[in-house]
Write a protein that holds these residues in place. Sequence first.
Motif, PDB file in Angstrom:
ATOM      1  N   GLY A  79       0.821  -1.212   0.000  1.00 17.69           N
ATOM      2  CA  GLY A  79       0.000   0.000   0.000  1.00 17.69           C
ATOM      3  C   GLY A  79       0.851   1.257   0.000  1.00 17.69           C
ATOM      4  N   ARG A 100       2.222   1.643  -3.424  1.00 15.55           N
ATOM      5  CA  ARG A 100       1.170   2.098  -4.333  1.00 15.55           C
ATOM      6  C   ARG A 100       0.969   3.610  -4.214  1.00 15.55           C
ATOM      7  N   GLN A 101       1.025   4.117  -2.998  1.00 17.21           N
ATOM      8  CA  GLN A 101       0.912   5.562  -2.792  1.00 17.21           C
ATOM      9  C   GLN A 101       2.053   6.301  -3.480  1.00 17.21           C
ATOM     10  N   TYR A 153      -4.252  -9.589  -2.078  1.00 14.94           N
ATOM     11  CA  TYR A 153      -4.105  -8.148  -1.868  1.00 14.94           C
ATOM     12  C   TYR A 153      -5.170  -7.375  -2.637  1.00 14.94           C
ATOM     13  N   VAL A 185      -7.874  -4.727  -1.149  1.00 11.81           N
ATOM     14  CA  VAL A 185      -7.961  -3.340  -1.616  1.00 11.81           C
ATOM     15  C   VAL A 185      -9.350  -3.035  -2.169  1.00 11.81           C
ATOM     16  N   ASN A 195      -1.535  -4.416  -9.153  1.00  8.20           N
ATOM     17  CA  ASN A 195      -1.240  -4.767  -7.759  1.00  8.20           C
ATOM     18  C   ASN A 195      -0.109  -5.790  -7.686  1.00  8.20           C
TER      19      ASN A 195
END
Lengths: 292, 292, 292
Positions: free
Chosen positions: B25, B28-29, B140, B144, B278
């Motif tokens: 996560g 990903r940000q 995952y 999400v 992802n």
Amino acid sequence: MRLSHVLSVDQFDKPFLTEMFYQAGWIRQAAGHSIVHLRGKLLANLFYEPSTRTSSSFYSAMSRLGGTVLPINDVTFSSVSKGEILEDTVRTLACYSDVIVLRHPEVGAAARAAACSPVPIINAGDGIGEHPTQALLDLYTIQVEQGRLDGLTLTMMGDLKHGRTVHSLVKLLRLYDVSFNFVSPVELRMPAEYVRPGIDREFTELEAVIEQTDVLYVTRVQKERFNPVGDVDYALTTEHMTIAKPSMTLMHPLPRVNEIPLALDADPRAAYFRQMRNGLFVRMALLMHVLG
Amino acid sequence: MRLSHVLSVDQFDKPFLTEMFYQAGWIRQAAGHSIVHLRGKLLANLFYEPSTRTSSSFYSAMSRLGGTVLPINDVTFSSVSKGEILEDTVRTLACYSDVIVLRHPEVGAAARAAACSPVPIINAGDGIGEHPTQALLDLYTIQVEQGRLDGLTLTMMGDLKHGRTVHSLVKLLRLYDVSFNFVSPVELRMPAEYVRPGIDREFTELEAVIEQTDVLYVTRVQKERFNPVGDVDYALTTEHMTIAKPSMTLMHPLPRVNEIPLALDADPRAAYFRQMRNGLFVRMALLMHVLG
Amino acid sequence: MRLSHVLSVDQFDKPFLTEMFYQAGWIRQAAGHSIVHLRGKLLANLFYEPSTRTSSSFYSAMSRLGGTVLPINDVTFSSVSKGEILEDTVRTLACYSDVIVLRHPEVGAAARAAACSPVPIINAGDGIGEHPTQALLDLYTIQVEQGRLDGLTLTMMGDLKHGRTVHSLVKLLRLYDVSFNFVSPVELRMPAEYVRPGIDREFTELEAVIEQTDVLYVTRVQKERFNPVGDVDYALTTEHMTIAKPSMTLMHPLPRVNEIPLALDADPRAAYFRQMRNGLFVRMALLMHVLG
């Protein structure tokens, strides 16, 4: 100006070309120095047909800008091609990369890829369609070698019927004031759509025009495609070079087979290896433009 | 917790999964920003079978962390495979690299490699055995998309007999409170070891369960593997999506053939390309864990 | 000393070897730490024959120095090979890269490449000709394992007729005071040009010399190349190792087939995987020398 995809020479206008050539010239000056504008960026080299020359050029261009290249040269052997449509493959690679360079055997493949891709597509040849970055490096080479584009006489020799390279270059040179001579066997003449009647001139022998030529662009002729008459084989000779202008530029997209003898490589007018090196600089400029 | 090799989903427990998902996560940000935790590290992508999708995902993951990838996609053509046992090939590559990602056609190949390797082995699929990183990215994606893992109803449709992907995912989801519906032709039912009698439910038609489904996981069915009855072909339709929950998540490990029509790609519930993206984040998290 | 190309072991003299080994030792100490001397430099790995082992070693060496590698492992499938002469391919890649590592099936290919290339050529094997970097890493391994090169007794066993590896190593060891035993089937004896009459000794069985050997260099024997007499199969056994010196160094260029049983891998005298790892350090030293 923002250019999201590079699909066709039709996209290029004079201001864009001027910008590209300025950037390419700046990169050429800096050659040998590290340029890291694209660190952290990833280019996917998606080649459905082998083309070591073009894929290597993009590989080097991206690497020299500090970026990384994901080479996919074996598509036909891979799971990607097992029944998967081009669009899904492109969307997959767009998940992993920042730009996709695509070589594909079908006309229009690059446009199809662009229609579904969230990252820029660069057309590296789609069948007998376009190969815009080759045209760009050819044009840049003429600019560098001759110092100008307007007012030149350009002679193209070889198979003018099938070559996407010469077609794209003719389209691009239409933006400038250039006179054309097209030298080819009758069977392999330039398609009518690229010939301006009464302006461009067509020949079957180089002797007729070599003396007036500023830029001679030679391409391969596959002998099985025409019936040679006499000793006309569309190969350049040292005799041709003797009567050519001292300032002439001799170009070839490579690979060559017999069109240009090795003996001419040492002639300062032979620009084909400089032309290839210019390809590196032009593609670096283009990648900076697309990703920068 | 130190994970030297990644061989099987059996290695993953809840604390580890929580850590992976937190890292993924965070990555990903930061997408788009350069992460250089693994500069100077080299990953060997050792693929005895072609899998452009998986090898590209690892290639991109390692590159985006600042590391380098040695791609070995052509093992079957290469000298490595000439009579050399897997163990020697692995020990050779371990001399040159910091981690080896292995795809191999034989069950247990990853464990064999791990037994002799001084660097971590990541199993990227060994025959009909495991494909743990695929299961990890699937899990995952559910987290999400649905915001949770407990309390969900998950429907798997397609060839549930042969797919290592669905088997690994089922094993992993057993760590959470998930209800399963298995939809398949009779010939391609989920193996008994993965089905909890009296809890998981089995069907031959999607219509029976689509309305109650939170996550629909579709896989390929090769038609030569069963005798279709009537028009049941285990492909999703727009009608199915009409009666499905507005919050449903539609997944597919890709590549798809006909199981999901292109028309559904624009549906916000279609998560398969987000699922693939992802995969990049999860594999980056995993590489940081293994090498960091 | 400036070494523009690396074509043959004949180029190497003692001062050069001393410098290389000093550098390799320094790199070995720093292993694990990032060395970025060649950032921004590009190496073209031009392999006309597959050799995953050698290409991977150069790939890793260049990467660990901060440089980038353009892998061209599929030349025979690519457009480069379509009628194009080696010289044009080399000049093309020299437009894109800073150094070319060449593996080619024909003797003399590396010299042909060097004759036309504006960037350094490193010979990674040309037919039955030279493989100088293999000889370099073999020599370095003897230096590291034995602590010296002078005064050693070296036994080579296997196919001594066809192996470019053993030929190059013998030539290189002639710079030092080394006694040779050559153990092979009669049909596969060391060519006369490499044997000093009255000094080097030839045998058909290892038993005769194993006890006096400081370094045992084993190579593959293809059984179809000779008529085995009795049980002589030129494979090492645990019995051999029992009577060998405790300080002996056991080497093999790999890949092995049956010449060395897996059971010997745990013997501390078995140096073949350390030998391979030394290849990485030696090639790093060589690249720094050629490009630095």
